[in-house]
Design a protein around this motif. Structure first.
Motif, PDB file in Angstrom:
ATOM      1  N   LEU A 114      -9.610   2.955  -4.102  1.00 43.60           N
ATOM      2  CA  LEU A 114      -8.157   2.837  -4.117  1.00 43.60           C
ATOM      3  C   LEU A 114      -7.518   3.996  -3.369  1.00 43.60           C
ATOM      4  O   LEU A 114      -7.833   5.162  -3.623  1.00 43.60           O
ATOM      5  CB  LEU A 114      -7.637   2.810  -5.555  1.00 43.60           C
ATOM      6  CG  LEU A 114      -8.023   1.580  -6.390  1.00 43.60           C
ATOM      7  CD1 LEU A 114      -7.586   1.771  -7.831  1.00 43.60           C
ATOM      8  CD2 LEU A 114      -7.385   0.323  -5.811  1.00 43.60           C
ATOM      9  N   THR A 115      -6.626   3.673  -2.463  1.00 43.17           N
ATOM     10  CA  THR A 115      -5.880   4.691  -1.731  1.00 43.17           C
ATOM     11  C   THR A 115      -4.379   4.581  -1.958  1.00 43.17           C
ATOM     12  O   THR A 115      -3.617   5.412  -1.492  1.00 43.17           O
ATOM     13  CB  THR A 115      -6.166   4.582  -0.220  1.00 43.17           C
ATOM     14  OG1 THR A 115      -5.790   3.268   0.230  1.00 43.17           O
ATOM     15  CG2 THR A 115      -7.642   4.828   0.069  1.00 43.17           C
ATOM     16  N   SER A 116      -3.944   3.529  -2.674  1.00 43.97           N
ATOM     17  CA  SER A 116      -2.528   3.307  -2.928  1.00 43.97           C
ATOM     18  C   SER A 116      -2.346   2.660  -4.301  1.00 43.97           C
ATOM     19  O   SER A 116      -3.164   1.830  -4.709  1.00 43.97           O
ATOM     20  CB  SER A 116      -1.933   2.400  -1.845  1.00 43.97           C
ATOM     21  OG  SER A 116      -0.650   1.932  -2.212  1.00 43.97           O
ATOM     22  N   THR A 117      -1.284   3.052  -4.984  1.00 44.77           N
ATOM     23  CA  THR A 117      -1.012   2.430  -6.281  1.00 44.77           C
ATOM     24  C   THR A 117      -0.672   0.957  -6.132  1.00 44.77           C
ATOM     25  O   THR A 117      -0.870   0.170  -7.067  1.00 44.77           O
ATOM     26  CB  THR A 117       0.156   3.145  -6.983  1.00 44.77           C
ATOM     27  OG1 THR A 117       1.326   3.087  -6.144  1.00 44.77           O
ATOM     28  CG2 THR A 117      -0.183   4.594  -7.273  1.00 44.77           C
ATOM     29  N   GLU A 118      -0.157   0.567  -4.981  1.00 44.63           N
ATOM     30  CA  GLU A 118       0.182  -0.840  -4.763  1.00 44.63           C
ATOM     31  C   GLU A 118      -1.056  -1.730  -4.777  1.00 44.63           C
ATOM     32  O   GLU A 118      -0.964  -2.928  -5.030  1.00 44.63           O
ATOM     33  CB  GLU A 118       0.928  -1.010  -3.435  1.00 44.63           C
ATOM     34  CG  GLU A 118       2.298  -0.346  -3.394  1.00 44.63           C
ATOM     35  CD  GLU A 118       3.278  -0.962  -4.381  1.00 44.63           C
ATOM     36  OE1 GLU A 118       3.127  -2.155  -4.702  1.00 44.63           O
ATOM     37  OE2 GLU A 118       4.206  -0.248  -4.816  1.00 44.63           O
ATOM     38  N   GLN A 119      -2.209  -1.162  -4.480  1.00 50.42           N
ATOM     39  CA  GLN A 119      -3.457  -1.927  -4.490  1.00 50.42           C
ATOM     40  C   GLN A 119      -4.008  -2.141  -5.893  1.00 50.42           C
ATOM     41  O   GLN A 119      -4.841  -3.003  -6.101  1.00 50.42           O
ATOM     42  CB  GLN A 119      -4.537  -1.183  -3.680  1.00 50.42           C
ATOM     43  CG  GLN A 119      -4.218  -0.935  -2.223  1.00 50.42           C
ATOM     44  CD  GLN A 119      -5.271  -0.052  -1.594  1.00 50.42           C
ATOM     45  OE1 GLN A 119      -5.402   1.124  -1.923  1.00 50.42           O
ATOM     46  NE2 GLN A 119      -6.062  -0.637  -0.700  1.00 50.42           N
ATOM     47  N   MET A 120      -3.555  -1.344  -6.834  1.00 48.01           N
ATOM     48  CA  MET A 120      -4.186  -1.298  -8.145  1.00 48.01           C
ATOM     49  C   MET A 120      -3.863  -2.525  -8.992  1.00 48.01           C
ATOM     50  O   MET A 120      -2.719  -2.962  -9.072  1.00 48.01           O
ATOM     51  CB  MET A 120      -3.757  -0.028  -8.899  1.00 48.01           C
ATOM     52  CG  MET A 120      -4.561   0.244 -10.169  1.00 48.01           C
ATOM     53  SD  MET A 120      -3.997   1.741 -11.021  1.00 48.01           S
ATOM     54  CE  MET A 120      -4.344   2.990  -9.790  1.00 48.01           C
ATOM     55  N   THR A 121      -4.880  -3.076  -9.641  1.00 49.01           N
ATOM     56  CA  THR A 121      -4.721  -4.173 -10.588  1.00 49.01           C
ATOM     57  C   THR A 121      -4.829  -3.619 -12.004  1.00 49.01           C
ATOM     58  O   THR A 121      -5.226  -2.462 -12.210  1.00 49.01           O
ATOM     59  CB  THR A 121      -5.808  -5.230 -10.373  1.00 49.01           C
ATOM     60  OG1 THR A 121      -7.089  -4.650 -10.708  1.00 49.01           O
ATOM     61  CG2 THR A 121      -5.825  -5.730  -8.930  1.00 49.01           C
TER      62      THR A 121
ATOM     63  N   LYS B  39       2.638  -4.998 -12.963  1.00 49.09           N
ATOM     64  CA  LYS B  39       1.540  -4.407 -12.207  1.00 49.09           C
ATOM     65  C   LYS B  39       1.624  -2.889 -12.372  1.00 49.09           C
ATOM     66  O   LYS B  39       2.699  -2.330 -12.632  1.00 49.09           O
ATOM     67  CB  LYS B  39       1.580  -4.814 -10.739  1.00 49.09           C
ATOM     68  CG  LYS B  39       2.863  -4.494 -10.010  1.00 49.09           C
ATOM     69  CD  LYS B  39       2.797  -4.998  -8.573  1.00 49.09           C
ATOM     70  CE  LYS B  39       4.070  -4.642  -7.800  1.00 49.09           C
ATOM     71  NZ  LYS B  39       3.980  -5.091  -6.383  1.00 49.09           N
TER      72      LYS B  39
ATOM     73  N   ALA C  34       1.731  -0.389 -10.416  1.00 45.99           N
ATOM     74  CA  ALA C  34       2.667   0.353  -9.572  1.00 45.99           C
ATOM     75  C   ALA C  34       4.061   0.408 -10.193  1.00 45.99           C
ATOM     76  O   ALA C  34       4.773   1.409 -10.057  1.00 45.99           O
ATOM     77  CB  ALA C  34       2.732  -0.282  -8.176  1.00 45.99           C
TER      78      ALA C  34
ATOM     79  N   ASP D   9      -8.301  -2.455 -12.643  1.00 51.80           N
ATOM     80  CA  ASP D   9      -8.523  -1.109 -12.125  1.00 51.80           C
ATOM     81  C   ASP D   9      -7.936  -0.061 -13.073  1.00 51.80           C
ATOM     82  O   ASP D   9      -8.558   0.973 -13.356  1.00 51.80           O
ATOM     83  CB  ASP D   9      -7.867  -0.948 -10.746  1.00 51.80           C
ATOM     84  CG  ASP D   9      -8.456  -1.851  -9.682  1.00 51.80           C
ATOM     85  OD1 ASP D   9      -9.663  -2.164  -9.756  1.00 51.80           O
ATOM     86  OD2 ASP D   9      -7.687  -2.273  -8.786  1.00 51.80           O
ATOM     87  N   TYR D  10      -6.725  -0.326 -13.534  1.00 49.03           N
ATOM     88  CA  TYR D  10      -6.043   0.584 -14.468  1.00 49.03           C
ATOM     89  C   TYR D  10      -6.887   0.781 -15.722  1.00 49.03           C
ATOM     90  O   TYR D  10      -7.061   1.915 -16.204  1.00 49.03           O
ATOM     91  CB  TYR D  10      -4.682  -0.004 -14.801  1.00 49.03           C
ATOM     92  CG  TYR D  10      -3.836   0.773 -15.778  1.00 49.03           C
ATOM     93  CD1 TYR D  10      -3.065   1.857 -15.366  1.00 49.03           C
ATOM     94  CD2 TYR D  10      -3.777   0.407 -17.126  1.00 49.03           C
ATOM     95  CE1 TYR D  10      -2.265   2.554 -16.252  1.00 49.03           C
ATOM     96  CE2 TYR D  10      -2.972   1.095 -18.023  1.00 49.03           C
ATOM     97  CZ  TYR D  10      -2.223   2.170 -17.586  1.00 49.03           C
ATOM     98  OH  TYR D  10      -1.429   2.867 -18.469  1.00 49.03           O
TER      99      TYR D  10
END
Length: 383
Positions: free
Chosen positions: A44-51, A234, A236, A54-55
């Motif tokens: 992961l390089t961005s919080t927008e990618q996080m599901t 989400k 983010a 992932d969290y």
């Protein structure tokens, strides 16, 4: 969906007291290091990618480094008919709900009882409680309608007097003779009332950025922000909201903000996201009462125990004039904390060390002092 770590907490089975309350001596991984490793593993390089999956993995990686050593407990709190002024008289009767609290350290040691703010969960005190549990028996209460505590029957039941009753009920439940009360914001206001009305059970007070006076403008602004229902669909969105709400938390790293926002929220299947872990009626009731100044100077005059005031130097809730008036009382000291607003998180080792030193010798504490921050806090997610 796989259960989140907070959903798997439960009260322990009966255990040997020596084992249950043994201080935590096992070395723990650095939480920030665990976060960086988890992000690298997930790519992961961005919080927008996080599901949310992932969290979940990230929280499972960092939480053992922060919250290990506590026990989650509950007790029955009876909300008496006398505290139900907003209910029609024919429907008023005593009823019972379960209140939650975390317990750290041996009950044979002096007790420190921690009380949070209007929307805080008890787990916000994990950093402080874990560090102090070697020398203290630390209890952290979830107010009714917050955290893992049950909800009251009516919005009007969420009163200041009810908060006072909850604190006294926990003290009775644990059969404590004397306690030190640490209160953040609302918790500090309640602590002052308990110390004024039941001085026989209060040894000392630590007031985290709160005093006997709060201006109406500040209360109203805070009330409007918290008395709403938020759904985070989400991660983010959660990071954005938590980052905005905690913008004045000072130079703390991502793991502090993650930990606090995680325990302040829960997964809601019906909403398809995480929501705040509280009864919104409690905060709406607070909003109704926030249209005026909060004044507890009468309580303050009755307090005779040592008091330590923690002052976030960017706060708008604790005025300089209030601090000066508080310092006129003997055995009152203030610790100024720069670069932080209302209610410092009490997670920094330097701040925890200052509180430990005061607990070990409050009478020799200077009238005023300043404590800075441990350098090196990193922000990756909350920017």
């Amino acid at each position: 969906m796989t259960p989140m770590p907070d959903q798997m907490l439960a009260e322990p089975a009966t255990a040997n007291l020596a084992t249950l309350f043994a201080p935590c001596t096992t070395p723990h991984a650095d939480p920030m290091g665990a976060l960086v490793a988890a992000l690298d593993t997930l790519g992961l390089t961005s919080t927008e990618q996080m599901t949310w999956k992932d969290y979940d993995r990230i929280m499972r990686a960092i939480e053992p480094s922060i919250g290990s050593g506590h026990t989650l407990r509950h007790f029955d709190y009876t909300h008496t008919a006398t505290l139900q002024a907003g209910t029609v008289e024919r429907l008023r009767k005593d009823y019972t709900i379960r209140l939650a609290y975390t317990e750290w350290g041996s009950p044979l040691r002096p007790t420190l009882l921690c009380l949070g703010g209007i929307a805080n969960a008890a787990r916000r005190f994990d950093y402080l409680a874990r560090a102090l549990s070697r020398d203290h028996h630390v209890l952290c209460l979830d107010w009714a309608g917050r955290g893992r505590s049950g909800w009251l029957a009516e919005q009007s039941d969420y009163s200041f007097d009810s908060n006072v009753a909850q604190v006294l009920a926990l003290i009775r439940h644990k059969r404590l003779s004397r306690v030190t009360l640490l209160g953040s914001s609302l918790g500090g206001c309640v602590a002052m009332r308990v110390a004024a009305e039941a001085p026989e059970v209060v040894d000392r007070l630590i007031l985290n950025d709160i005093g006997p006076f709060i201006p109406m403008e500040r209360r109203s602004r805070r009330a409007e922000s918290v008395a709403r229902h938020y759904v985070f669909r989400k991660p983010a969105q959660l990071f954005h909201r938590a980052g905005a709400a905690q913008k004045n938390d000072g130079p703390v790293d991502d793991t502090v903000l993650l930990h606090n926002s995680f325990h302040q929220t829960r997964w809601s299947e019906e909403n398809g996201g995480r929501v705040y872990r509280h009864d919104i009626r409690a905060l709406q009731n607070y909003r109704e009462g926030a249209a005026q100044d909060h004044d507890q100077w009468d309580d303050w005059q009755r307090i005779d125990c040592p008091v330590l005031l923690v002052h976030g130097m960017l706060t708008d809730a604790l005025l300089d004039s209030t601090i000066e008036r508080m310092l006129a009382k003997p055995r009152v000291g203030v610790v100024h904390v720069p670069l932080v607003g209302h209610t410092p998180t009490l997670s920094d080792p330097l701040h925890i060390g200052a509180l430990r030193n005061w607990l070990n010798g409050p009478d020799g504490w200077p009238r005023e002092s300043t404590v800075g921050w441990t350098p090196g806090a990193e922000r990756i997610l909350f920017r």
